[in-house]
Enzyme design. Structure first.
Site, PDB file in Angstrom:
ATOM      1  N   ASN A   1       9.455   5.170  -1.495  1.00 23.97           N
ATOM      2  CA  ASN A   1       8.640   6.348  -1.221  1.00 23.97           C
ATOM      3  C   ASN A   1       8.926   6.827   0.188  1.00 23.97           C
ATOM      4  O   ASN A   1       9.086   6.021   1.111  1.00 23.97           O
ATOM      5  CB  ASN A   1       7.153   6.002  -1.360  1.00 23.97           C
TER       6      ASN A   1
ATOM      7  N   HIS B   1      10.445   0.029   2.852  1.00 27.93           N
ATOM      8  CA  HIS B   1      10.291  -0.979   1.796  1.00 27.93           C
ATOM      9  C   HIS B   1      10.779  -0.438   0.470  1.00 27.93           C
ATOM     10  O   HIS B   1      10.682   0.751   0.179  1.00 27.93           O
ATOM     11  CB  HIS B   1       8.842  -1.457   1.688  1.00 27.93           C
TER      12      HIS B   1
HETATM   13  P1  DGP Z   1       3.999   2.816  -0.250  1.00 26.54           P
HETATM   14  O1  DGP Z   1       2.989   3.707  -0.927  1.00 26.54           O
HETATM   15  O2  DGP Z   1       5.367   3.037  -0.776  1.00 26.54           O
HETATM   16  O3  DGP Z   1       3.909   2.892   1.266  1.00 26.54           O
HETATM   17  O4  DGP Z   1       3.625   1.344  -0.708  1.00 26.54           O
HETATM   18  C1  DGP Z   1       2.951   0.421   0.093  1.00 26.54           C
HETATM   19  C2  DGP Z   1       2.636  -0.768  -0.777  1.00 26.54           C
HETATM   20  O5  DGP Z   1       2.254  -1.828   0.059  1.00 26.54           O
HETATM   21  C3  DGP Z   1       1.476  -0.545  -1.760  1.00 26.54           C
HETATM   22  O6  DGP Z   1       1.949  -0.707  -3.097  1.00 26.54           O
HETATM   23  C4  DGP Z   1       0.462  -1.611  -1.418  1.00 26.54           C
HETATM   24  C5  DGP Z   1       1.244  -2.583  -0.564  1.00 26.54           C
HETATM   25  N1  DGP Z   1       0.492  -3.205   0.505  1.00 26.54           N
HETATM   26  C6  DGP Z   1      -0.237  -2.579   1.449  1.00 26.54           C
HETATM   27  N2  DGP Z   1      -0.778  -3.475   2.288  1.00 26.54           N
HETATM   28  C7  DGP Z   1      -0.369  -4.691   1.863  1.00 26.54           C
HETATM   29  C8  DGP Z   1      -0.581  -6.014   2.336  1.00 26.54           C
HETATM   30  O7  DGP Z   1      -1.274  -6.273   3.312  1.00 26.54           O
HETATM   31  N3  DGP Z   1       0.012  -7.026   1.641  1.00 26.54           N
HETATM   32  C9  DGP Z   1       0.791  -6.790   0.543  1.00 26.54           C
HETATM   33  N4  DGP Z   1       1.326  -7.833  -0.065  1.00 26.54           N
HETATM   34  N5  DGP Z   1       1.032  -5.552   0.090  1.00 26.54           N
HETATM   35  C10 DGP Z   1       0.455  -4.524   0.737  1.00 26.54           C
END
Ligand code: DGP
Length: 113
Positions: free
Chosen positions: A86, A99
């Protein structure tokens, strides 16, 4: 550094880490959108695709290659999976650390947007 993914990468906050090496880290998404939902990140804080320098472009290739290996490891390579990056507000990027989403383990929606 208040970046949540940097904090996972440095062990300051816990993450369900499935792979790590000197360059990359992979861990389970906290809010999975599919039975298997991994996030693959570079250890280096690169905010988004837009900040990848020409010298850093191999990182993306390494992230994709790792994604396929992890898909095999997670048992979703045979049935298929989706990789997503994204970017920006309308693209849905919330965490400002580059990511790659790896989604699999079910028949994914035909719609991408
Ligand atoms: P995006 O919308 O592409 O920026 O996706 C961010 C993703 O990161 C979303 O699917 C939720 C995940 N996420 C956010 N905070 C955390 C966290 O603290 N730990 C983990 N494992 N995932 C997280």
């Amino acid at each position: 550094m208040d970046c949540i993914f940097c904090q996972i990468a440095t062990g300051k906050i816990p993450g369900d880490i499935v792979y790590q090496d000197e360059e990359l880290l992979a861990f389970r998404d906290i809010n999975p959108q599919a039975p298997k939902h991994l996030l693959i990140i570079p250890r280096k804080h690169i905010p988004s695709l837009a900040e990848l320098s020409p010298a850093e472009l191999p990182i993306i290739g390494n992230m994709v290659a790792l994604a396929h290996k992890l898909a095999q490891q997670e048992g979703v390579a045979e049935t298929g999976y989706r990789l997503v990056v994204n970017y920006g507000e309308w693209g849905g990027q919330v965490v400002k650390h580059l990511h790659l989403h790896l989604l699999g383990g079910k028949k994914l929606s035909d719609k991408l947007g």
